[in-house]
Enzyme design. Structure first.
Site: not given
Ligand code: NAD
Length: 339
Positions: A125-127, A153, A157
């Site tokens: 993430t950009d965070e 968080y 990451k």
């Molecule tokens: P989300 O919270 O919607 O989904 C996370 C998924 O991971 C869920 O299905 C959860 O059940 C699963 N999970 C959690 N802990 C787990 C574990 N220990 N073992 C197996 N599965 C597990 O998240 P998201 O928004 O879809 O983000 C997905 C990824 O993208 C993350 O790594 C996040 O850091 C990154 N990201 C998100 C954004 C955003 O805007 N949402 C932006 C940049 C990066």
């Protein structure tokens, strides 16, 4: 190709699975997800009908389970989306963020080391770069920007990213990392800004906006993120980091007003609430590297993406109604109703 997608029952992971099933129908996708509060099997209903898709419920931090999956499924590629992903929850309880985001990533990397892999991709993430001041619109995060995290968080990451880099350097694991800006689109869990505002507005509930609402985020339609990851898997250079962002910066309050306008709801639904602790002011990605090296650019304009997203939430009430009852309601009351 056998592709393990962890966290595929969540927001971006599920969109990535649908993207890959359509774009690369000869690949086999194995989704590994613990199904935390953020994971939802209903999201994967249509994928379950495909012969080249398999779901395995497992925790990425469970070494024995992960090794068993690698032995059985023999992945060529791992794309790690699995994470605890909500900043507010990390402020309340950081430990599970370390367990999943750091330990979980290390277990996946160890499995790649033990069984071999053609590519391990870390979805970051950009965070991890911290934030930028609002009065310096000339500043952007590049891949060279120092990591400087603000929340548990983002710290977890960043810890994961550093492990990925270390495993590449020390054990020669063929890794790539992508650092994307804020995503929006279908299947986004209702606790995050855009779905929260759509759902509250649809129910004529107050729309809680942190602080002065002027915090700026760089929004990207989720499908554009999936496309970028696909390109990195195909053409990205091993050992590299790629920033992903669409030069689409918006103040939170403007995003909220756009949603209200789209739904024909009044602005007096907006309610300013106590700011998030350590709230980052501005995120802004410089995507030059992925654009020049891999030819990626976002295809969905914010104006179109937000229309599609609002329409999706209007047409999928059953999906989010199921989520906002039960545990989510307790969380919501703790976060907003008692402020
Ligand atoms: P989300 O919270 O919607 O989904 C996370 C998924 O991971 C869920 O299905 C959860 O059940 C699963 N999970 C959690 N802990 C787990 C574990 N220990 N073992 C197996 N599965 C597990 O998240 P998201 O928004 O879809 O983000 C997905 C990824 O993208 C993350 O790594 C996040 O850091 C990154 N990201 C998100 C954004 C955003 O805007 N949402 C932006 C940049 C990066």
């Amino acid at each position: 190709m056998n592709i393990i997608v962890t966290g595929g029952a969540g927001f971006i992971g599920s969109n990535f699975i649908y993207y890959m099933l359509k774009k690369h129908p000869s690949d086999r996708i194995i989704c590994v997800d613990k199904l935390t509060y953020a994971g939802n099997l209903e999201t994967l209903e249509s994928a379950m009908e495909k012969k080249n898709f398999k779901f395995i419920r497992a925790d990425i931090a469970d070494r024995r389970a992960v090794y068993r999956i690698f032995e059985q499924e023999k992945p060529d590629i791992v794309v790690n989306f699995a994470a605890e992903s909500h900043v507010d929850r990390s402020i309340e309880n950081p430990e599970i963020f370390l367990q999943t985001n750091v330990i979980g990533t290390s277990v996946l990397l160890d499995a790649c080391r033990k069984y071999g892999i053609d590519r391990y991709h870390q979805v970051s993430t950009d965070e991890v770069y911290g934030d930028l001041p609002l009065d310096r619109p000339d500043l952007f995060f590049t891949e060279e920007t120092n990591l400087k995290t603000s929340s548990p968080y983002s710290a977890s990451k960043a810890g994961a990213d550093l492990l990925v880099m270390a495993y590449h350097r020390t054990y020669k694991i063929p890794t790539t990392i992508s650092r994307c800006s804020n995503n929006y689109g279908p299947y986004h869990f209702p606790e995050k800004l855009i779905p929260l505002m759509i759902i509250n507005a649809l129910s004529d509930k107050k729309l809680p906006v942190y602080g002065d609402g002027k915090n700026v985020r760089d929004w990207l339609y989720v499908e554009d993120h999936c496309h970028a990851i696909d390109l990195i898997l195909q053409k990205g250079r091993v050992g590299e980091v790629y920033n992903i962002g669409g030069h689409n910066e918006r103040a939170n309050i403007d995003v909220v007003k756009t949603i209200l306008k789209e739904l024909g709801k009044p602005e007096d639904l907006i309610e300013y609430v106590t700011d998030r602790k350590g709230h980052d002011r501005r995120y802004a990605i410089d995507p030059t590297k992925i654009h020049t090296e891999l030819g990626w650019e976002p295809e969905t304009k914010f104006e179109d993406g937000i229309k599609k997203t609002v329409k999706w939430y209007l047409e999928h009430r059953d999906w989010w109604m199921g989520i906002i009852s039960g545990d989510y309601q307790t969380y919501y009351e703790r976060m907003y109703d008692k402020r």
